[in-house]
Design an enzyme around this catalytic site. Sequence first.
Site, short mmCIF file in Angstrom:
data_model
loop_
_atom_site.label_atom_id
_atom_site.label_comp_id
_atom_site.label_asym_id
_atom_site.label_seq_id
_atom_site.Cartn_x
_atom_site.Cartn_y
_atom_site.Cartn_z
N GLU A 176 -5.64 -7.45 -1.43
CA GLU A 176 -6.44 -7.28 -0.22
C GLU A 176 -7.81 -6.76 -0.62
O GLU A 176 -7.93 -5.85 -1.44
CB GLU A 176 -5.81 -6.28 0.75
CG GLU A 176 -4.56 -6.74 1.45
CD GLU A 176 -4.10 -5.74 2.51
OE1 GLU A 176 -4.92 -4.88 2.95
OE2 GLU A 176 -2.91 -5.78 2.89
N GLU A 215 0.78 -1.23 0.00
CA GLU A 215 0.00 0.00 0.00
C GLU A 215 0.82 1.29 0.00
O GLU A 215 0.70 2.11 0.92
CB GLU A 215 -0.99 -0.01 1.17
CG GLU A 215 -2.00 -1.14 1.05
CD GLU A 215 -3.05 -1.16 2.14
OE1 GLU A 215 -2.85 -0.49 3.18
OE2 GLU A 215 -4.07 -1.84 1.96
#
Length: 544
Positions: A334, A203
Amino acid sequence: MAITRLSAKRRKRGVHTPIALFAAAAVAAGAAVLAPGSAQAAVGDGPWHTSGGQIVDAAGNPVRMTGINWFGLETSNYAPHGLWTRNYKDMLDQIKSLGYNTLRLPYANQVFDSASKPNSIDYAKNPDLQGLNGLGIMDKIIDYSGKIGLKVFLDQHRPDSGGQSPLWYTSAYPESRWVSDWVMLANHYKGNSTVVGADLHNEPNGAATWGSGDAATDWRLAAEKGGNAILAANPDWLIIVEGNECYGPGGTSDKYASGTSCTWWGGNLQGAATAPVRLNKPNKLVYSAHEYATSVFRQTWFDDPSFPNNLPAIWDKNWGYLKKNNTAPVLVGEFGSTLTATVDQQWLTKLMSYMGKGSNGFDFTYWSLNPNSGDTGGILKDDWTTVDTFKQGFIQPYLIPVGNNPTNPPTTPPTTPPTTPPTTPPTTPPTTPPTTPPAKASCQVTWSAGSGWAGHFQSDITIKNTGTTPISSWKLVWTFAQDQVVTNSWNTTLTQSGKTVTAANADYNGTIPAGGTVSFGIQGTVSGSNTAPTAFTLNGGACS
């Protein structure tokens, strides 16, 4: 106005304080997956590489990861979570039994420091983890995963265990350490067919740019540096590159700049259209994006009047185009939600449909196995054992379990055995009915209506053996009171004729010990209420 992701999303990583995959699709439907060491190559044998938008095995057969995240090595526990309650092999067995074929295993660079001592492990339940450091525990997880057929890829989740970092490095853990740790892992697992790749950094967000040319912030340049260093040490691995958060003119991440577009952390791959990642082995590149729902943050698109039909265009723009244009595979590394809100249930339904079924869909790893993910929860409930069958029910039809390799896997398990015998003898008893009917059983059935949404229902069913002898090869029969039609089931082999339903055991839960229980779940459609049946028979005998 550009929309960014709620920084508090990092709360989902809870910290506990002490107290041959997969079966991707074969080119020829029904080709057998052989045991490791067999002379004939099995579908999924590595090393893997890419062909356009598809991951393929060494022979060019398509493979697809449909997996799950199990976090903890990136936290100050320096070990996967839940080991204070359960044995790690038992947890991996459960991952496999639920139908997942791949494990995304997050870690922090800090786990490799000599001062980082694994903690919060019940060593009575995990005696072979006693005295190991973080890398040693990682070895154990990977070793057993390989033995049961799961594939694993590693995820540099953060530099230190304290929290997520926008960039792949910090002052305490510089870029040189990020690269050297990846090279260490690439060498450490070289030749290990269980480990298939490296998710370079989790991320990228905030200051992380894409294609800006600034070596301090340009995630695309860093991914090339780290990815090529890994491939020089271990040319077998896939290099998994996530997006960043915001993308604007000149590669900027300034969310306030005109023309900048923002989405979830790690979810913006728009820059790859004009500034692709350039690896020395181009057929090792897999892009990755993350997607979440309102339990993490209520992005503007959730309130669009066209929701949820507006979502595919958003996904196409941010990351889906790369696979659809046959540029590179895309892994949704995710995605998750508590699923308590109807809007989140609609989001997940649409996302699973978008990712698709069979070997040609998007690769994915669900967040997460762990229940202690603060803003999503997990597939396991808070006891770390019971499956959240409502969540699992959304994902189950899209999984490609270990050992299941038809080109387009069925939505539900087959009700009859295959006509072609396996190439190797089965290691478990066949699931076909015995020639003599099983003995009638003493039993109690609990029916939980569960959660549902307009026109749909979900129910959890538990069978308890109230007798004094085990029940084997169980078969539960009931008649619906309303017009329920089952469209999905898990932990059972199920058929329906009119209102009559027959649920038989799967190959891994065929015995109910005296006093023990077995549970399974169903989802389906209904025009009225999901009224519970009033009578059940198990192996021909009535249950209370």
